[in-house]
Write a protein that holds these residues in place. Structure first.
Motif, PDB file in Angstrom:
ATOM      1  N   GLU A 226       0.822  -1.213   0.000  1.00  0.00           N
ATOM      2  CA  GLU A 226       0.000   0.000   0.000  1.00  0.00           C
ATOM      3  C   GLU A 226       0.855   1.262   0.000  1.00  0.00           C
ATOM      4  N   ALA A 227       1.997   1.215   0.700  1.00  0.00           N
ATOM      5  CA  ALA A 227       2.913   2.362   0.693  1.00  0.00           C
ATOM      6  C   ALA A 227       3.485   2.584  -0.700  1.00  0.00           C
ATOM      7  N   ALA A 228       3.786   1.478  -1.388  1.00  0.00           N
ATOM      8  CA  ALA A 228       4.305   1.582  -2.751  1.00  0.00           C
ATOM      9  C   ALA A 228       3.239   2.126  -3.692  1.00  0.00           C
ATOM     10  N   PHE A 229       2.009   1.666  -3.537  1.00  0.00           N
ATOM     11  CA  PHE A 229       0.905   2.169  -4.356  1.00  0.00           C
ATOM     12  C   PHE A 229       0.718   3.679  -4.155  1.00  0.00           C
ATOM     13  N   SER A 230       0.873   4.137  -2.923  1.00  0.00           N
ATOM     14  CA  SER A 230       0.642   5.550  -2.628  1.00  0.00           C
ATOM     15  C   SER A 230       1.654   6.457  -3.310  1.00  0.00           C
ATOM     16  N   LYS A 231       2.826   5.903  -3.673  1.00  0.00           N
ATOM     17  CA  LYS A 231       3.872   6.685  -4.344  1.00  0.00           C
ATOM     18  C   LYS A 231       3.825   6.514  -5.868  1.00  0.00           C
ATOM     19  N   CYS A 232       3.009   5.584  -6.334  1.00  0.00           N
ATOM     20  CA  CYS A 232       2.930   5.296  -7.769  1.00  0.00           C
ATOM     21  C   CYS A 232       1.881   6.202  -8.415  1.00  0.00           C
ATOM     22  N   THR A 233       2.192   6.726  -9.586  1.00  0.00           N
ATOM     23  CA  THR A 233       1.273   7.643 -10.269  1.00  0.00           C
ATOM     24  C   THR A 233       0.783   7.102 -11.604  1.00  0.00           C
ATOM     25  N   ASN A 234       1.070   5.830 -11.902  1.00  0.00           N
ATOM     26  CA  ASN A 234       0.760   5.296 -13.226  1.00  0.00           C
ATOM     27  C   ASN A 234      -0.687   4.802 -13.311  1.00  0.00           C
ATOM     28  N   SER A 235      -1.624   5.728 -13.183  1.00  0.00           N
ATOM     29  CA  SER A 235      -3.043   5.367 -13.288  1.00  0.00           C
ATOM     30  C   SER A 235      -3.456   5.124 -14.740  1.00  0.00           C
ATOM     31  N   GLU A 236      -2.754   5.761 -15.675  1.00  0.00           N
ATOM     32  CA  GLU A 236      -3.105   5.610 -17.093  1.00  0.00           C
ATOM     33  C   GLU A 236      -2.940   4.164 -17.552  1.00  0.00           C
ATOM     34  N   ARG A 237      -1.833   3.541 -17.170  1.00  0.00           N
ATOM     35  CA  ARG A 237      -1.617   2.151 -17.563  1.00  0.00           C
ATOM     36  C   ARG A 237      -2.656   1.236 -16.918  1.00  0.00           C
ATOM     37  N   PHE A 238      -2.998   1.521 -15.677  1.00  0.00           N
ATOM     38  CA  PHE A 238      -4.034   0.739 -14.991  1.00  0.00           C
ATOM     39  C   PHE A 238      -5.347   0.811 -15.775  1.00  0.00           C
ATOM     40  N   GLN A 239      -5.755   2.018 -16.169  1.00  0.00           N
ATOM     41  CA  GLN A 239      -7.008   2.195 -16.900  1.00  0.00           C
ATOM     42  C   GLN A 239      -6.976   1.492 -18.252  1.00  0.00           C
ATOM     43  N   LYS A 240      -5.832   1.508 -18.914  1.00  0.00           N
ATOM     44  CA  LYS A 240      -5.722   0.863 -20.226  1.00  0.00           C
ATOM     45  C   LYS A 240      -5.877  -0.652 -20.138  1.00  0.00           C
ATOM     46  N   GLN A 241      -5.551  -1.222 -18.986  1.00  0.00           N
ATOM     47  CA  GLN A 241      -5.641  -2.674 -18.828  1.00  0.00           C
ATOM     48  C   GLN A 241      -7.059  -3.150 -18.520  1.00  0.00           C
TER      49      GLN A 241
END
Length: 279
Positions: A226-241
């Motif tokens: 969860e700490a790693a997710f909070s620092k990740c900003t790659n929402s675009e790739r998530f949406q594309k999947q």
């Protein structure tokens, strides 16, 4: 890789521009390695993406991108071409036929036949998959999705949450290097529990659930994740999947997949597995 793709990739890493025209081969390469960003009929490759491309050219083709220009092969014979890189397409010889890449976790032996091999850090063995199936003495398989994570598995920042003290660490493969077909054949012959170390995103979950004998995901403690997710900003790739994965993941009955899918949905970003293999 095809010669045309190699030349395209060399042009990308030598160009000061981030944008390059798309092609079928380039799009497949970008999707396979999850780098770059599509923009209309072009791809955008950041400086970090270009560094990954250089590394892949070195790993897959033996090409030093820094010292090799895009026109390096123009006018060369096949023999001369091989002096620039070890690409099997250029030499018409499939040098990695039937091969898979294997190793063990840090401080643990690779157990094949009567041998308990202690490999140097960051190294691996490349063997015929049928030989691995015959000689394997491990009680489980840790399948690693990406090459960088496989290469740096000794830098894993957590103890794998799996019921095996010494799994066979197996690279999932990539086009033109280690065929995923051989990996699947090996897993089907071994018939051992498979622990999937994949990207922390919907596509990674789909890889896991579609892997023969998949048993568990290799994930860090939830607080660390969860700490790693909070620092990740790659929402675009998530949406594309999502278009190709969401419905299937919602219907999946595997308890591990269901549990982590809820966590990934809440995070809404795509986290590469390499994040937890860094010092």
């Amino acid at each position: 890789m095809e010669k045309s793709l190699i030349k395209t990739l060399l042009r990308i890493v030598h160009s000061p521009d981030e944008k390059t025209a798309s092609s079928r081969g380039l799009a497949q390469f970008a999707n396979t390695h999850q780098i770059g960003r599509q923009q209309g009929r072009s791809y955008i490759f950041s400086l970090a993406d270009k560094q990954i491309i250089k590394k892949l050219l070195k790993i897959e083709e033996g090409i030093d991108a820094d010292s090799t220009q895009p026109d390096a092969w123009d006018g060369l014979s096949r023999t001369d071409s091989l002096a620039l890189g070890g690409n099997e397409k250029l030499s018409q010889a499939c040098v990695r036929l039937n091969r898979v890449a294997v190793k063990a976790l840090l401080g643990r032996p690779l157990c094949l036949g009567d041998e308990k091999l202690k490999l140097p850090t960051a190294s691996h063995l490349e063997l015929d998959w049928q030989q691995v199936a015959e000689l394997n003495r491990h009680d489980g398989v840790m399948l690693v999705e990406n090459w960088e994570a496989f290469e740096k598995i000794h830098q894993l920042q957590f103890e794998p949450n799996i019921p095996s003290s010494n799994p066979l660490v197996l690279f999932r493969g990539m086009p033109q290097v280690y065929s995923q077909n051989y990996v699947v054949a090996l897993l089907e012959q071994l018939k051992l529990p498979v622990f999937a170390f994949v990207d922390y995103d919907p596509a990674g979950l789909m890889i896991a659930v579609n892997t023969p004998f998949f048993t568990k995901l290799v994930v860090p403690p939830e607080a660390m994740l969860e700490a790693a997710f909070s620092k990740c900003t790659n929402s675009e790739r998530f949406q594309k999947q999502l278009p190709e994965t969401q419905a299937l993941l919602e219907q999946c009955t595997h308890p591990e997949i269901r549990h982590y899918w809820q966590i990934y949905k809440q995070a809404g970003v795509a986290l590469p597995q390499e994040y937890v293999c860094r010092t």
